[in-house]
Write an enzyme that holds these catalytic residues in place. Structure first.
Site, short mmCIF file in Angstrom:
data_model
loop_
_atom_site.label_atom_id
_atom_site.label_comp_id
_atom_site.label_asym_id
_atom_site.label_seq_id
_atom_site.Cartn_x
_atom_site.Cartn_y
_atom_site.Cartn_z
N CYS A 165 50.38 5.29 -9.34
CA CYS A 165 50.91 4.67 -11.00
C CYS A 165 50.77 5.35 -12.86
CB CYS A 165 50.09 2.76 -11.88
SG CYS A 165 47.90 3.76 -11.70
N GLY A 177 27.10 -18.27 -19.17
CA GLY A 177 27.97 -17.95 -20.04
C GLY A 177 29.54 -17.73 -19.02
#
Lengths: 274, 423
Positions: B51, B190
């Site tokens: 990539c 969270g």
């Protein structure tokens, strides 16, 4: 035969240098050299011990060079066996250096011929007593080294300053648990050593405890480690506290081994006579 | 005379819009290699496409023609005009090309210096080339050298030692506290994105139970399901702290979520087992005072960023060491390349044989002390004539073949036959 001790001391010093070089340069050859030198030193000392045993007719733990030789030989052996098991190369810096110092002490002082009554030594009880106490003390020495490593690694993590040692040292848990293992093994052997000592004292002098300073301090050492183990089992004393205790404990061991003889009098006194 | 050429572009020379146009999938790479094989000027080809880079590594006796052909092929294949990517292409020759390949393999040319994937990608590219038989003596040697250089760089420098992302740095720290993370219980407070990433790392390290506490229970349950954990309410945190070893917090709360007293209270039931808080929330969720409790460790986002910055600096320092290893390898490779020309090989064969003959003559002279000077000269002349006659045909063959292609392969065999490159 003294040359054997000098050669052993040289092997240990080189082994220690190898361990330190490995710490800095992280090349495996240094570690391999350091590990390979240990059995050489051990073998040389064993030959010396065997020869002295035959020549003197008793286990050579009468004066300082003799006891220190036996102790350094045992320390090297314990590190070689146990260190191999736990794979902590950094611990080698501490244990090989300690071994090297002890063996140097043994090699620079010429052995003095025994003057006192050596009949006391001609029993197998003495051998068991001394060897189990010394192996126990060697494990306490390793526990102390591991404790020092723990404090260094922990302060790095606490201060959020990961320096030179951070990547070189094992994890806190690994240090904590192997330090504890050393203490348990050391404590067990110290117990065996003390019991054999008491039994032999009863056989020789007719009483278990003669309040000789070395005996008293050995009991103090024993209590100290007993407290450490108890607290860990009861309330989970671990980490920093446990590491500090291991270091303090080894300080007391050293005092019992050397300090008592220099500062106080007693029937163990002869063992450190020059 | 064979030249090595690297033609390509990477994340530094081309932005993503060009790289994505020119990227080759493994199947496309195979097709491309098939096609390159039919191009005469390209003697050997390895094609690397990731990539971050598209590169052609070529060995050619006519490098300019090969470069042009390669450029044309890329353009036709991907239906992109040459002008669009020509400026992004780099074109390295010989030493520079060799150095480039070594640097790529050692991950010095990567976006994140020291990342380990590139070596695997290069190995894969080379495997495709060997399967398609587009790699020959020169590139085989180059690739094997590149792999061993990369290995040396990895073991002799600390280039891949330390984590360079926040979540990975947190995992590295956790490993320094706990050793193995296997079976360690995780409490997630969270549900920030970075926290999820950290949990994924933990799962890969086979951590134990995962508990998720969140303000809205629905979100907690979603996450818990994803990680096969258990959802708990925020008010159950204290209780969860007793069992948790690693706490990752990333709530949007404005105040503290875990206080010092809360942690102090659980240390006894925890039997002082170490607990590690990773606080990636801003403002912070975990009371920094907790860090002062024995066996409790708190790292917030700045601490972790500090670790990462330090690691990046370390890597750059290590990269300089790596460059020295590569310089050395480039020089070695150059001398091998030079040996692949006919004349040096002919010279070394002759030298080797003359040395052997000389040694044998000296031995014989020692054994025959009664020989006169004239005898000795006669033997010497005879030996020299033998050498000349015997080497005549091989020398002619190598000289003639210099212009007939695939010389490197033949020279390679000859050099091995006479053992001219002791390793």
């Amino acid at each position: 035969m003294h040359a054997l001790l000098t050669a052993a001391a040289i092997a240990y010093v080189l082994s220690s240098a190898g361990a330190i070089a490995h710490l800095y340069l992280r090349r495996d050859v240094f570690l391999q050299a350091s590990t390979a030198l240990l059995p050489i030193g051990i073998l040389l000392q064993l030959v010396w011990i065997g020869e002295s045993w035959i020549r003197l007719g008793h286990f050579p733990v009468y004066n300082l060079p003799e006891t220190v030789t036996v102790l350094s030989c045992i320390l090297a052996g314990v590190y070689l066996g146990f260190g191999f098991y736990i794979r902590m190369p950094v611990l080698g810096v501490f244990s090989t250096t300690l071994t090297a110092v002890l063996s140097l002490v043994a090699s620079v002082r010429p052995t003095t011929p025994p003057v006192a009554d050596v009949k006391v030594f001609k029993s197998f009880w003495v051998f068991f007593h001394v060897v189990s106490v010394f192996v126990g003390e060697a494990f306490f020495a390793l526990a102390c080294g591991i404790g020092i490593m723990y404090l260094i690694q922990e302060s790095g993590i606490k201060n959020k300053q990961r320096g030179f040692f951070f990547s070189r040292m094992p994890s806190l848990e690994a240090l904590d648990s192997s330090g504890y293992a050393c203490i348990v093994v050391g404590f067990t052997l110290l117990t065996v050593g003390l019991v054999t000592g008491f039994v032999y004292a009863k056989m020789t002098w007719g009483h278990f405890l003669s309040w000789d300073p070395k005996e008293v301090w050995s009991v103090i050492t024993w209590i100290l480690y007993a407290v450490l183990i108890h607290e860990r089992l009861a309330v989970g004393w671990r980490g920093r506290k446990s590491a500090i205790m291991a270091i303090v404990g080894f300080g007391v061991v050293l005092f019992t081994f050397l300090g008592v003889n220099f500062l106080l009098e007693g029937h163990h006194g002869g063992f450190t006579r020059f | 005379m064979i030249d090595i050429v690297v033609l390509g572009l990477n994340h530094k020379t081309a932005d993503i819009s060009i790289r994505e146009c020119l990227a080759f999938s493994p199947v496309q790479t195979e097709d491309a290699l098939d096609r390159f094989r039919s191009v005469d000027v390209m003697d050997e080809v390895v094609m690397l496409s990731t990539c971050n880079r598209v590169e052609l590594i070529l060995a050619s006796h006519d490098p300019d023609a090969a470069t042009d052909a390669a450029r044309r092929c890329l353009s036709e294949w991907k239906a992109v005009e040459i002008e669009r990517f020509a400026s992004a292409l780099y074109n390295h020759r010989n030493d520079e090309a060799v150095r480039h390949v070594f640097r790529v393999a050692s991950s010095l040319d990567s976006m994140v210096v020291g990342e380990p994937q590139i070596l695997g990608q290069l190995k894969h590219a080379y495997r495709l080339a060997t399967e398609k038989k587009t790699s020959g003596v020169v590139l085989n040697r180059l690739m094997h050298r590149a792999f061993s250089v990369a290995k040396r760089v990895r073991t002799e420098t600390g280039i891949g030692d330390h984590a360079v992302s926040i979540s990975y740095a947190a995992i590295e720290l956790a490993k320094k506290i706990f050793g193995s993370l296997e079976g360690k219980n995780v409490l997630l407070i969270g549900a920030g994105e970075m926290a999820e990433l950290a949990v994924e790392h933990l799962i890969r390290n086979r951590c134990g139970d995962i508990r998720v506490a969140n303000r809205t229970l629905k979100r907690a349950m979603e996450l818990a399901q994803r990680f096969q954990g258990q959802a708990v309410g925020l008010e159950e945190i204290s209780e969860s702290l007793v069992r948790a070893d690693i706490v990752i917090s990333s709530t949007g709360a404005s105040g503290l979520v875990v206080t010092r007293d809360q942690v102090r209270a659980v240390m006894r039931p925890r039997r002082n087992k170490p607990i590690f808080f990773i606080d990636i929330a801003v403002p912070r969720d975990i009371d920094p005072e907790i860090h002062k409790l024995p066996n409790a460790y708190v790292y917030d986002i700045d601490d972790l960023q500090g670790v990462v910055d330090e690691n990046i600096q370390d890597r750059q320092k290590e990269a300089q060491k790596a460059e020295r290893i590569i310089d050395e390898a480039v020089i070695q490779f150059r001398s091998w390349m030079e040996s692949l020309e006919a004349v040096p090989t002919i010279v070394s064969i002759r030298q080797k044989i003359e040395a052997i003959a000389d040694a044998e003559m000296q031995k014989t002279f020692h054994q025959q002390p009664h020989w006169t000077e004239a005898d000795r000269q006669a033997v010497q002349r005879m030996t020299q004539a033998l050498i000349n006659k015997m080497l005549h045909e091989p020398t002619q063959y190598l000289r003639r073949n210099g212009a007939m292609g695939n010389l490197p392969a033949q020279l390679d065999v000859v050099r091995k036959l006479f053992h001219l490159d002791p390793e």
